[in-house]
Design a protein around this motif. Sequence first.
Motif, mmCIF file in Angstrom:
data_model
loop_
_atom_site.group_PDB
_atom_site.id
_atom_site.type_symbol
_atom_site.label_atom_id
_atom_site.label_comp_id
_atom_site.label_asym_id
_atom_site.label_seq_id
_atom_site.Cartn_x
_atom_site.Cartn_y
_atom_site.Cartn_z
ATOM 1 N N SER A 74 0.832 -1.206 0.000
ATOM 2 C CA SER A 74 0.000 0.000 0.000
ATOM 3 C C SER A 74 0.870 1.262 0.000
ATOM 4 N N ASP A 75 1.989 1.228 0.712
ATOM 5 C CA ASP A 75 2.917 2.367 0.683
ATOM 6 C C ASP A 75 3.509 2.556 -0.712
ATOM 7 N N LEU A 76 3.822 1.450 -1.377
ATOM 8 C CA LEU A 76 4.342 1.567 -2.754
ATOM 9 C C LEU A 76 3.284 2.171 -3.669
ATOM 10 N N ALA A 77 2.025 1.736 -3.501
ATOM 11 C CA ALA A 77 0.933 2.296 -4.310
ATOM 12 C C ALA A 77 0.829 3.803 -4.089
ATOM 13 N N ALA A 78 0.936 4.211 -2.826
ATOM 14 C CA ALA A 78 0.810 5.638 -2.499
ATOM 15 C C ALA A 78 1.946 6.463 -3.085
ATOM 16 N N MET A 79 3.052 5.810 -3.413
ATOM 17 C CA MET A 79 4.219 6.521 -3.951
ATOM 18 C C MET A 79 4.242 6.453 -5.475
ATOM 19 N N GLY A 80 3.323 5.666 -6.055
ATOM 20 C CA GLY A 80 3.317 5.491 -7.513
ATOM 21 C C GLY A 80 4.361 4.494 -7.986
ATOM 22 N N ALA A 81 4.845 3.647 -7.088
ATOM 23 C CA ALA A 81 5.892 2.679 -7.431
ATOM 24 C C ALA A 81 5.285 1.324 -7.768
ATOM 25 N N THR A 82 5.997 0.532 -8.557
ATOM 26 C CA THR A 82 5.590 -0.857 -8.813
ATOM 27 C C THR A 82 6.454 -1.771 -7.952
ATOM 28 N N PRO A 83 5.847 -2.810 -7.362
ATOM 29 C CA PRO A 83 6.564 -3.682 -6.429
ATOM 30 C C PRO A 83 7.688 -4.450 -7.114
ATOM 31 N N ALA A 84 8.773 -4.682 -6.369
ATOM 32 C CA ALA A 84 9.890 -5.465 -6.915
ATOM 33 C C ALA A 84 10.383 -6.523 -5.924
ATOM 34 N N TRP A 85 10.809 -6.104 -4.727
ATOM 35 C CA TRP A 85 11.432 -7.051 -3.785
ATOM 36 C C TRP A 85 10.973 -6.726 -2.363
ATOM 37 N N PHE A 86 11.006 -7.722 -1.480
ATOM 38 C CA PHE A 86 10.789 -7.418 -0.060
ATOM 39 C C PHE A 86 11.660 -8.285 0.815
ATOM 40 N N THR A 87 11.876 -7.798 2.048
ATOM 41 C CA THR A 87 12.592 -8.559 3.076
ATOM 42 C C THR A 87 11.665 -8.742 4.264
ATOM 43 N N LEU A 88 11.936 -9.791 5.039
ATOM 44 C CA LEU A 88 11.067 -10.181 6.151
ATOM 45 C C LEU A 88 11.911 -10.431 7.388
ATOM 46 N N ALA A 89 11.700 -9.643 8.429
ATOM 47 C CA ALA A 89 12.344 -9.893 9.720
ATOM 48 C C ALA A 89 11.262 -10.396 10.663
ATOM 49 N N LEU A 90 11.367 -11.682 10.997
ATOM 50 C CA LEU A 90 10.296 -12.366 11.715
ATOM 51 C C LEU A 90 10.806 -12.752 13.100
ATOM 52 N N THR A 91 10.112 -12.291 14.137
ATOM 53 C CA THR A 91 10.452 -12.690 15.499
ATOM 54 C C THR A 91 9.339 -13.585 16.014
ATOM 55 N N LEU A 92 9.711 -14.805 16.416
ATOM 56 C CA LEU A 92 8.731 -15.838 16.776
ATOM 57 C C LEU A 92 9.001 -16.356 18.180
ATOM 58 N N PRO A 93 7.970 -16.566 18.972
ATOM 59 C CA PRO A 93 8.184 -17.133 20.306
ATOM 60 C C PRO A 93 8.568 -18.608 20.257
ATOM 61 N N GLU A 94 8.178 -19.297 19.199
ATOM 62 C CA GLU A 94 8.465 -20.729 19.078
ATOM 63 C C GLU A 94 8.387 -21.124 17.614
ATOM 64 N N LEU A 95 8.903 -22.306 17.308
ATOM 65 C CA LEU A 95 8.808 -22.827 15.944
ATOM 66 C C LEU A 95 7.527 -23.640 15.793
ATOM 67 N N ASN A 96 6.535 -23.055 15.155
ATOM 68 C CA ASN A 96 5.276 -23.754 14.919
ATOM 69 C C ASN A 96 5.122 -23.899 13.406
#
Lengths: 322, 322
Positions: A74-96
């Motif tokens: 949605s932020d990319l849409a608001a900037m007029g940009a087309t999506p290309a790549w993303f990164t994910l920083a995931l903090t988890l209490p356990e491995l499920n």
Amino acid sequence: MALTEFSLIKQFFADATQKRQDVIVDIGDDCAVLSCPEDSNIAISIDTLVSGIHFFADVDPYTLGHKSLAVGLSDLAAMGATPAWFTLALTLPELNENWLSAFAEGMATLAAEHDIQLVGGDTTKGPLSISIQVHGLVRKGAQLQRSQAKSSDKIYITGTLGDAGAALQKRLASWQPEILSEADWSFLTKRLQQPTPRLAISQKVLPYVNAAIDISDGLLADLGHILTASGKGAKINLDAIPLSPSLKKIDRKRALELALSSGDDYELCFTVPAEHVPAIKALNLDIQQIGEITDEQQIVLLNENGQPSLLDITTKGYDHFA
Amino acid sequence: MALTEFSLIKQFFADATQKRQDVIVDIGDDCAVLSCPEDSNIAISIDTLVSGIHFFADVDPYTLGHKSLAVGLSDLAAMGATPAWFTLALTLPELNENWLSAFAEGMATLAAEHDIQLVGGDTTKGPLSISIQVHGLVRKGAQLQRSQAKSSDKIYITGTLGDAGAALQKRLASWQPEILSEADWSFLTKRLQQPTPRLAISQKVLPYVNAAIDISDGLLADLGHILTASGKGAKINLDAIPLSPSLKKIDRKRALELALSSGDDYELCFTVPAEHVPAIKALNLDIQQIGEITDEQQIVLLNENGQPSLLDITTKGYDHFA
């Protein structure tokens, strides 16, 4: 990143998204390496969703995966940009594994729709939270900024407003008007949990728009950011604010309050010079003109007879630390 | 991002770092917009530090600000990239201005040394954690990858190993040999809390290096990533592993165990073809040749007489979920 963490990301996420030609080095090295076309700049945005703050701990992981990525898109849409790549920083209490698998699927399904590739991440142990950074491409000079609204620009929004806020009120305040059916609540809940990033509309209106923002904290708060950045004000016609069929069933004042002040809809608000209004109309999009930019640095709400409204706006968007 | 959060980021961080010419849209819009030189690609890495996992809750916020950024800069060094921009997703249990101010100062001081600009972020309420994504520039085709080690490449590391691990053992296991002075502990603690990203060395050796990684999880674990990615093995001369004067004071076996298996040193490990060794030597850098790449897919540790060591390696780096 330790070996098991790396394997974790690799197992659930590395092949979840399609491969793009412009990814030179993919997941699994110290950095991802990405190629930017010569005619474009890179637009980036990072957002964190924390359990208990941005979502309920018991939320369906598939919809959480969708929403975590949708917020950035949605932020990319608001900037007029087309999506290309993303990164994910995931903090988890356990491995499920069941949870991770559903979360990854929700994220990957939305990623596939928008041709965005996961290129890196970090997985750590701790209280559940998700940070996603999205990267998009925007033609040099073509980005949509909050600061570019001009006097007498027409103000548009996409879709309908207040739906996500209604679903949140149901959960937070046990607010549940009898007039709303199961189907209504199902619709409203989907609007909260799986918002639609307005990338398609953004790309179509891009040539005609002066300023844009996405509505994550409520129309008044987010339009307020455009007005502050542009040194302008606005007149809003309350009757023009689009409400979903579900929201039209409830008390109109309550529906308008939700539409103006509740967040999480992730619709776009953008401004268009009067001369481009015919071109915008010709696009036949799911958008609505709701008012115009003024020189007075305030927001005036007008009711059906064009008189200033006495609608009592008590909240102006969500503030974690207020 | 709600208004107060935005003001928070703006107040403490927006002007903390110097302005770069290649930042087209800075903090304060839906996205930052960044310009990439035509001859370069973009290298990115995201890391999360969680209170109680990656740092002690009572850690000095100045050093935490330093380390949070240093971890990402070290990834850029390992990729042969030069720093350009970073984003900060900060989750805080409360608004503590003194804490934030010191954290921002530690981060900004390191940022100034490496000409990297903060271009975006998100601030949320929740258990203390810090996600930072760094973005660097690397000349097209010049990135250093884990997968490019070749047989008979010489293996180098920067600085000394095991120092951060010793400081962590003191805190975690109350391990405190009497032979170490206050000055030793002060040195070792600084190595843990304020690691030096090896960007200067990385840029100088870049033309001669085949493969590189930064040592965040211990030499054996991280060298292991190079070997796995390259389908190779390694011989390591234990006597060649550089130890700091402080670590040389303690039992040699313990010192070597720390050097091989403890993380958080953020030194670089890289491999150089034999023909480039003279060029590397001529640079006169703080680096040490510790062994070479082999075809057998294992790590052989050699003691002073060139015989395989019986050193008992019990840990191979840090794994949150082990």
